[in-house]
Motif scaffolding. Structure first.
Motif, mmCIF file in Angstrom:
data_model
loop_
_atom_site.group_PDB
_atom_site.id
_atom_site.type_symbol
_atom_site.label_atom_id
_atom_site.label_comp_id
_atom_site.label_asym_id
_atom_site.label_seq_id
_atom_site.Cartn_x
_atom_site.Cartn_y
_atom_site.Cartn_z
ATOM 1 N N ALA A 13 168.441 105.638 63.523
ATOM 2 C CA ALA A 13 169.404 106.415 64.308
ATOM 3 C C ALA A 13 170.762 105.725 64.263
ATOM 4 C CB ALA A 13 168.926 106.540 65.749
ATOM 5 N N SER A 15 174.477 105.128 66.084
ATOM 6 C CA SER A 15 175.038 105.146 67.436
ATOM 7 C C SER A 15 176.081 106.258 67.543
ATOM 8 C CB SER A 15 175.703 103.796 67.747
ATOM 9 O OG SER A 15 176.851 103.630 66.933
ATOM 10 N N LYS A 16 176.405 106.623 68.769
ATOM 11 C CA LYS A 16 177.438 107.639 68.985
ATOM 12 C C LYS A 16 178.769 107.177 68.401
ATOM 13 C CE LYS A 16 175.399 109.812 72.985
ATOM 14 N NZ LYS A 16 175.523 110.163 74.406
ATOM 15 N N GLU A 17 179.030 105.866 68.478
ATOM 16 C CA GLU A 17 180.267 105.315 67.925
ATOM 17 C C GLU A 17 180.338 105.494 66.408
ATOM 18 O OE1 GLU A 17 178.216 103.305 69.958
ATOM 19 O OE2 GLU A 17 179.362 103.898 71.729
ATOM 20 N N ASP A 18 179.168 105.538 65.758
ATOM 21 C CA ASP A 18 179.111 105.722 64.310
ATOM 22 C C ASP A 18 178.948 107.192 63.924
ATOM 23 O OD1 ASP A 18 179.412 103.024 63.641
ATOM 24 O OD2 ASP A 18 177.260 102.637 63.838
ATOM 25 N N GLY A 19 179.077 108.080 64.891
ATOM 26 C CA GLY A 19 179.011 109.511 64.611
ATOM 27 C C GLY A 19 177.698 110.177 64.953
ATOM 28 N N GLY A 20 176.717 109.393 65.402
ATOM 29 C CA GLY A 20 175.415 109.960 65.753
ATOM 30 C C GLY A 20 174.632 110.375 64.515
ATOM 31 N N GLY A 21 173.506 110.997 64.728
ATOM 32 C CA GLY A 21 172.641 111.413 63.626
ATOM 33 C C GLY A 21 171.787 110.266 63.128
ATOM 34 N N ASP A 35 173.050 110.271 55.005
ATOM 35 C CA ASP A 35 172.857 110.503 56.439
ATOM 36 C C ASP A 35 172.639 111.981 56.703
ATOM 37 O OD1 ASP A 35 175.368 111.521 56.004
ATOM 38 O OD2 ASP A 35 176.336 110.463 57.645
ATOM 39 N N GLU A 37 172.222 114.967 60.392
ATOM 40 C CA GLU A 37 172.167 115.159 61.846
ATOM 41 C C GLU A 37 170.764 114.937 62.399
ATOM 42 O OE1 GLU A 37 174.073 118.632 63.419
ATOM 43 O OE2 GLU A 37 175.663 118.551 61.911
ATOM 44 N N THR A 38 169.742 115.183 61.559
ATOM 45 C CA THR A 38 168.351 114.975 61.961
ATOM 46 C C THR A 38 167.689 114.038 60.962
ATOM 47 O OG1 THR A 38 167.491 116.798 60.623
ATOM 48 C CG2 THR A 38 168.213 117.345 62.875
#
Length: 83
Positions: A13, A15-21, A35, A37-38
């Motif tokens: 996973a 992090s949100k800081e790295d864009g999520g996903g 990468d 999103e899922t």
């Protein structure tokens, strides 16, 4: 012949800081990652990255490492006929 699905893929996973996903990394192929999103999208995308990595390495005349857990099929050379 090596199947792209034979390579180990590690999905983590982001992090949100790295864009999520999620990010998918192929340890045997340095720099090969993708990468999504899922987890499923990251896995699907990394299969394209594996194909591109192998194609580029071959075009440059570089060796393509065999998957760590890959074994060549063992063929005896015998032909069995059933009657």
């Amino acid at each position: 012949m090596i199947d792209m699905g034979d390579y180990e893929v590690r999905i983590s996973a982001l992090s949100k800081e790295d864009g999520g996903g999620f990010v998918a990394v192929v340890p045997e192929l340095p720099g090969c990652m993708s990468d999504g999103e899922t987890r499923q999208e990251a896995l699907s995308n990394v299969r394209d990255a594996i194909a591109s990595w192998i194609e580029t390495a071959e075009a440059l005349g570089r060796a393509v490492p065999a998957p760590r857990f890959y074994e060549e099929p063992k063929v005896s050379g015998n032909l069995a006929l059933q009657g």
